[in-house]
Design an enzyme around this catalytic site. Sequence first.
Site, mmCIF file in Angstrom:
data_model
loop_
_atom_site.group_PDB
_atom_site.id
_atom_site.type_symbol
_atom_site.label_atom_id
_atom_site.label_comp_id
_atom_site.label_asym_id
_atom_site.label_seq_id
_atom_site.Cartn_x
_atom_site.Cartn_y
_atom_site.Cartn_z
ATOM 1 N N ASP A 1 -10.838 2.837 4.278
ATOM 2 C CA ASP A 1 -11.130 1.402 4.242
ATOM 3 C C ASP A 1 -12.630 1.159 4.099
ATOM 4 O O ASP A 1 -13.052 0.033 3.816
ATOM 5 C CB ASP A 1 -10.672 0.725 5.549
ATOM 6 C CG ASP A 1 -9.344 0.007 5.397
ATOM 7 O OD1 ASP A 1 -9.049 -0.463 4.283
ATOM 8 O OD2 ASP A 1 -8.619 -0.102 6.401
ATOM 9 N N LYS B 1 0.840 -1.203 0.000
ATOM 10 C CA LYS B 1 0.000 0.000 0.000
ATOM 11 C C LYS B 1 0.876 1.254 0.000
ATOM 12 O O LYS B 1 0.629 2.195 -0.765
ATOM 13 C CB LYS B 1 -0.924 -0.005 1.236
ATOM 14 C CG LYS B 1 -2.036 -1.043 1.156
ATOM 15 C CD LYS B 1 -2.787 -1.201 2.473
ATOM 16 C CE LYS B 1 -3.818 -2.323 2.382
ATOM 17 N NZ LYS B 1 -4.572 -2.540 3.633
ATOM 18 N N GLN C 1 -4.424 -1.491 9.916
ATOM 19 C CA GLN C 1 -4.398 -2.816 9.301
ATOM 20 C C GLN C 1 -4.953 -3.871 10.264
ATOM 21 O O GLN C 1 -4.603 -3.894 11.445
ATOM 22 C CB GLN C 1 -2.956 -3.165 8.868
ATOM 23 C CG GLN C 1 -2.838 -4.429 8.041
ATOM 24 C CD GLN C 1 -3.485 -4.316 6.655
ATOM 25 O OE1 GLN C 1 -3.681 -3.228 6.120
ATOM 26 N NE2 GLN C 1 -3.820 -5.436 6.063
#
Length: 293
Positions: A119, A52, A96
């Site tokens: 997200d 990412k 994460q």
Amino acid sequence: MKLLDGKYVSEKIKVEIAEQAAAVLAKRGRKPHLVAVLVGHDGGSETYVASKMRNCEAVGFKSSLIRYEDDVTEEDLLVKVAELNADADIDGIIVQLPLPKHIDPEKVTEKIDHRKDVDGFHPINLGRMQRNLPSFIPATPFGITLMLKEYNIETSGKHCVVVGRSNIVGSPISILMARNTYPGNCTVTICHSKTPDIKAMTLQADILIVAIGKKNFITADMVKDGVVVIDVGMNRESSAVTKSGYKLYGDVDFEGVSQKASWITPVPGGVGLMTIIGLLKNTLASANKEVYE
Ligand code: GUN
């Protein structure tokens, strides 16, 4: 069988994102900025977050990685998230997952300002997505929709069977595929660990989306001819022959299933690359205030 080629589609979209990132820089004097928070040293998470960050830099975003050891307290993490929420230089925040057991992922998810939740995991974004209102769409489901669009896969009136009901993939993609949008307008069946006969369901699928985290779970006898297969599996096994020291396997037995499928995503080179695109697009949209003022 034709390949739904994540490498081709993601590279193409990244060129567009890079142009739009340059426009943000020209207009606002700063790059779109994504911050990732990584707790501990899970092998998969390390790889995904590194990818990412690398991709952000490649398209002209700023990226920052904040790391904690496994023993960070929930309180410390929540304080950090609040700090990131308040920082006007930051467009997107991701924490994460998975998190260590002593930290409640729901608490952390809800702490992230929904306007920076690239997200798309915050209940506000999830609810708005279900209602077809502007929202951040979770990166993997978003990436899947972009892939279906790129190849003009017909979805309206089709039976879409989703295997797996996770918050990250199965649940949100089932909402998207049932919505009155393109892609969408499917009749959706969600299978999970309590489904007595998964094969009876997958055999009915015109579009099969598999996110269950088990190598080669879907075999050729479980699908019908002409099915469109989206394999979200990212099963890592150590390998002596690859440079990274591991090899990636999907949830679908590609060799067998590709004999019957009309379209199929490979692993690697399929959905994984599209997930990154979903995240980059959300971060760009946040920088441009396209979703929320
Ligand atoms: N873990 C697995 N997939 C994801 C994702 O898309 N976002 C975050 N934050 N964690 C993940």
